[in-house]
Enzyme design. Sequence first.
Site, short mmCIF file in Angstrom:
data_model
loop_
_atom_site.label_atom_id
_atom_site.label_comp_id
_atom_site.label_asym_id
_atom_site.label_seq_id
_atom_site.Cartn_x
_atom_site.Cartn_y
_atom_site.Cartn_z
N GLY A 43 0.82 -1.22 0.00
CA GLY A 43 0.00 0.00 0.00
C GLY A 43 0.85 1.26 0.00
N CYS A 44 1.87 1.27 0.82
CA CYS A 44 2.73 2.45 0.92
C CYS A 44 3.53 2.67 -0.36
CB CYS A 44 3.64 2.33 2.13
SG CYS A 44 2.71 2.27 3.68
#
Length: 151
Positions: A43-44
Amino acid sequence: MLEVGTKAPDFTLQNQEGKEVSLSDFKGKKVILYFYPKDLTSGCTKQACGFKERYPLITEKGAVVIGISKDSVKKHEEFVTTYALPFTLLSDPEHKVQELYDVWKEKSLYGRKYMGTERSTYLIDEEGTIVKALQKVQPAKNPEQMVKVLG
């Protein structure tokens, strides 16, 4: 979340090169200040690469991007190098700035409660005032969302 219309608290943290960077260093520019949980996670990485893809447009609109997580300077350096990120990542291992910006929250995973970073993004204007505050943002959508907010 801090409220729109309030002054963004100043802070000083180390960037991916180990140099001290303060929010006040960017006075006169718009700042997209985003808080994320962990370098080199799916996600990051999506969020960071989304900001990278849009960075020329963001700078064209007079803004910079600053990402903050509790990861170390060394981990940030690896993240920046791996994905050729063109913006600043700041290390907040003691989560002091995250607490200041009210993004250090109790979270839950598989019934286990723990403290961690709530993925959040602030837009700060040239004078240091918060003009947009978004919490629980979606990593893949947040960069485009912020480009639209910039106008």
